[in-house]
Structure formats: C-alpha cells, structure tokens
Design an enzyme around this catalytic site. Structure first.
Site, PDB file in Angstrom:
ATOM      1  N   ASP A 229      42.814  34.404  43.667  1.00 31.86           N
ATOM      2  CA  ASP A 229      43.922  34.668  42.735  1.00 31.86           C
ATOM      3  C   ASP A 229      43.423  35.259  41.417  1.00 31.86           C
ATOM      4  O   ASP A 229      42.317  34.965  40.972  1.00 31.86           O
ATOM      5  CB  ASP A 229      44.676  33.355  42.478  1.00 31.86           C
ATOM      6  CG  ASP A 229      46.063  33.601  41.899  1.00 31.86           C
ATOM      7  OD1 ASP A 229      46.558  34.742  41.980  1.00 31.86           O
ATOM      8  OD2 ASP A 229      46.652  32.640  41.363  1.00 31.86           O
TER       9      ASP A 229
ATOM     10  N   ASN B 192      54.086  36.516  49.638  1.00 31.69           N
ATOM     11  CA  ASN B 192      53.675  37.707  48.882  1.00 31.69           C
ATOM     12  C   ASN B 192      54.493  38.961  49.227  1.00 31.69           C
ATOM     13  O   ASN B 192      54.433  39.958  48.516  1.00 31.69           O
ATOM     14  CB  ASN B 192      52.171  37.985  49.045  1.00 31.69           C
ATOM     15  CG  ASN B 192      51.292  37.013  48.281  1.00 31.69           C
ATOM     16  OD1 ASN B 192      50.200  36.670  48.727  1.00 31.69           O
ATOM     17  ND2 ASN B 192      51.741  36.551  47.113  1.00 31.69           N
TER      18      ASN B 192
HETATM   19  C1  IPE Z   1      48.341  32.702  46.294  1.00 29.49           C
HETATM   20  O1  IPE Z   1      48.432  33.434  45.116  1.00 29.49           O
HETATM   21  C2  IPE Z   1      48.217  33.624  47.466  1.00 29.49           C
HETATM   22  C3  IPE Z   1      46.984  34.384  47.562  1.00 29.49           C
HETATM   23  C4  IPE Z   1      45.973  34.343  46.737  1.00 29.49           C
HETATM   24  C5  IPE Z   1      46.902  35.231  48.700  1.00 29.49           C
HETATM   25  P1  IPE Z   1      49.841  33.796  44.456  1.00 29.49           P
HETATM   26  O2  IPE Z   1      49.517  34.557  43.230  1.00 29.49           O
HETATM   27  O3  IPE Z   1      50.721  34.421  45.451  1.00 29.49           O
HETATM   28  O4  IPE Z   1      50.408  32.339  44.114  1.00 29.49           O
HETATM   29  P2  IPE Z   1      51.517  31.865  43.077  1.00 29.49           P
HETATM   30  O5  IPE Z   1      52.710  32.758  43.284  1.00 29.49           O
HETATM   31  O6  IPE Z   1      50.929  32.028  41.717  1.00 29.49           O
HETATM   32  O7  IPE Z   1      51.757  30.447  43.409  1.00 29.49           O
HETATM   33  C1  IPE Z   2      45.847  37.448  44.256  1.00 28.93           C
HETATM   34  O1  IPE Z   2      45.958  38.008  42.992  1.00 28.93           O
HETATM   35  C2  IPE Z   2      46.045  38.453  45.356  1.00 28.93           C
HETATM   36  C3  IPE Z   2      47.250  38.254  46.149  1.00 28.93           C
HETATM   37  C4  IPE Z   2      48.108  37.293  46.009  1.00 28.93           C
HETATM   38  C5  IPE Z   2      47.517  39.237  47.191  1.00 28.93           C
HETATM   39  P1  IPE Z   2      47.371  38.189  42.283  1.00 28.93           P
HETATM   40  O2  IPE Z   2      47.900  39.540  42.640  1.00 28.93           O
HETATM   41  O3  IPE Z   2      48.257  37.052  42.584  1.00 28.93           O
HETATM   42  O4  IPE Z   2      46.951  38.176  40.755  1.00 28.93           O
HETATM   43  P2  IPE Z   2      47.753  37.533  39.568  1.00 28.93           P
HETATM   44  O5  IPE Z   2      47.960  36.097  39.896  1.00 28.93           O
HETATM   45  O6  IPE Z   2      49.030  38.290  39.457  1.00 28.93           O
HETATM   46  O7  IPE Z   2      46.848  37.727  38.389  1.00 28.93           O
HETATM   47 MG    MG Z   3      48.563  35.255  41.654  1.00 31.94          MG
END
Ligand code: IPE
Ligand code: IPE
Ligand code: MG
Length: 243
Positions: A24, A72
């Site tokens: 993340d 996602n």
């Molecule tokens: C969790 O991250 C999913 C992945 C890293 C693939 P998200 O960014 O989707 O999670 P939330 O929405 O902050 O809980």
């Molecule tokens: C994790 O990084 C990757 C996926 C969930 C696919 P994020 O895209 O959630 O990054 P933040 O949380 O917005 O910084």
């Molecule tokens: Mg995220």
C-alpha cells in the site's frame, strides 16, 4: 548479521514461514512527487521484485503479496487499466523467478481478469509447480470474503450432490476449499503506508497472525525494512490461546 557466511540472520532469529505483504501507498508516493498515480504503481512493482528475492534470501518459505483487491475495481477506469497492464508486463517478468527455483501461485477470482492474463497465470503456475526454494503468492482480484463465499459454494455443491454431509464440515474442510488450500496460515502481515487494517486480506488465514505496520510508502520499502519486520516478529511471544 553474518552476511559473509551467506546467511543474513544467525540461528537465534525465528524467521516466519509465511509472510503476507499489503503493498500500500503507491498512490501517495506518486502524489508526493506530483506524478500520476500509475507511476506509483510502476515503482511499487519494482519494490515487489526486490522484496520477493530478498524474502528468499532470508529463508522465508511462503510470501503473499496483495496486489489488487476485489474492492479495487471501484477506482477510476484509467487507474485500473494501468494496474492491469502492469500485471501483464510483470507476468512475463515473473518467469525470471523460475530461474531461482521459486514456485509462483495466484490467489483470487481470476474469472474477472482478461483471458490473456488468465492464460499467462496458468502457464506460470504449471511451469513452476515443482520448484521448492520458496512459494511466491500473488493476490490478484483477491478478497477474503469472496474467498470464503467461494469455499462455501464448493462445499454446498458437493453436499447437493450427496458427496458431503453436515458432519463433514470442519475447519480443515473449509481450509481445503480456500484459494490458499495447500498454503500454511500467514504468520506475519506487513502493511506499509501508515494504514492499520487488513482491507479484506487473508481474513481466515490471519487468525493468529502477527502484524507489522510502518509509515513507509510501499515504493520506498527496502530490504532492510523487511529484515526489521522479521526481527520484530522473532521477538513476539505467540501463544495461540495457550499460556
Ligand atoms: C489494500 O489497499 C489492497 C492492496 C494493497 C492491493 P487499499 O488501498 O485498497 O486499502 P484501503 O482502501 O485503504 O483499505
Ligand atoms: C496500493 O497502493 C496498490 C493497490 C491498491 C492496487 P494505493 O494505490 O492504494 O496507494 P494509496 O493508498 O492511494 O497511497
Ligand atoms: Mg491504498
């Protein structure tokens, strides 16, 4: 740390068998630099490759990376498309892991992914199935609740066909119907980026997992950070309900 002997840790360090990583913080990493979010995902994919290799060097047997959740899909289409394009590119590169005797597995609902992606996933799994230096698991379109619903469906189907009865339903039967069927429970879950939640990751398998949270954004997560997480895990006192 006795690197010269080829070992990173000495024998007093208890290395977790199965590590889960919630990758993340890619979006925030890009935003901080004034870049579109997809650049963060690209950078995060580089980190994934480095950390996967280092996990093997540390003696971790299973490592699961959460790459895309069932939730996602809510993101803007151009971001989802960019992530899917990255998967396709990196699936070709995942083949490099085979030179290192690493078995590759995917968990999640594949039916919603592009057919070409599904074919590549299947081929990588088949070609690497006998490798045994480490198992690398990629969670793509994965959700813990979706996984449990999928397991229940398969059990009910067998029950309807007379192959199972109510008394057959045990924890180990449910476990055997999860995407992670033959993979042991996760021991340590690492979540960078400052969030402290599971976000639907390995909810069944994490019943007794230890957690390691850090504010570092995933693209900045280093080999040293992985070592720190393992050392922290090694000091925890796990009781599993006992004393
Ligand atoms: C969790 O991250 C999913 C992945 C890293 C693939 P998200 O960014 O989707 O999670 P939330 O929405 O902050 O809980
Ligand atoms: C994790 O990084 C990757 C996926 C969930 C696919 P994020 O895209 O959630 O990054 P933040 O949380 O917005 O910084
Ligand atoms: Mg995220």
């Amino acid at each position: 740390m006795a690197k010269k002997s080829g070992k990173v840790f000495d024998d007093s360090v208890l290395v977790p068998t199965h590590v889960g990583v919630i990758m993340d913080g890619n979006g925030r990493w890009a935003k901080k630099r004034g870049l579109p979010r997809k650049f963060g995902h690209r950078e995060g994919a580089k980190t994934f490759r480095a950390i996967a290799r280092h996990a093997k060097a540390l003696g971790i047997s299973y490592i699961t990376f959460y790459a895309f959740s069932t939730e996602n899909w809510k993101r803007p289409k151009d971001e989802v498309d960019a992530i899917m394009d990255l998967f396709e590119k990196y699936l070709d590169e995942v083949r490099d892991f085979m030179d290192e005797n690493i078995r590759v597995r995917f968990i999640g609902d594949r039916t919603m992914l592009k057919p070409v992606l599904q074919q590549k996933m299947k081929k990588v799994e088949e070609d690497s199935k006998d490798f045994d230096s480490m198992t690398l698991v990629l969670a793509i379109n994965y959700g813990g609740r979706d996984e449990i619903a999928h397991a229940v469906k398969s059990i009910v189907t067998d029950a309807e066909n007379g192959k199972l009865s109510c008394d057959d339903v045990t924890e180990s039967l449910i476990q055997s119907r999860l995407y992670t069927e033959e993979i042991p429970d996760v021991d340590l879950i690492i979540r960078p980026s400052g969030e402290q939640r599971l976000s639907n990751f390995l909810i069944w398998q994490a019943a007794y997992a230890e957690y390691y949270f850090t504010n570092i954004l995933w693209p900045d997560f280093s080999k040293k950070d992985l070592e720190k997480a393992v050392l922290t895990f090694s000091e925890r006192n796990r009781r599993f309900g006992g004393i």
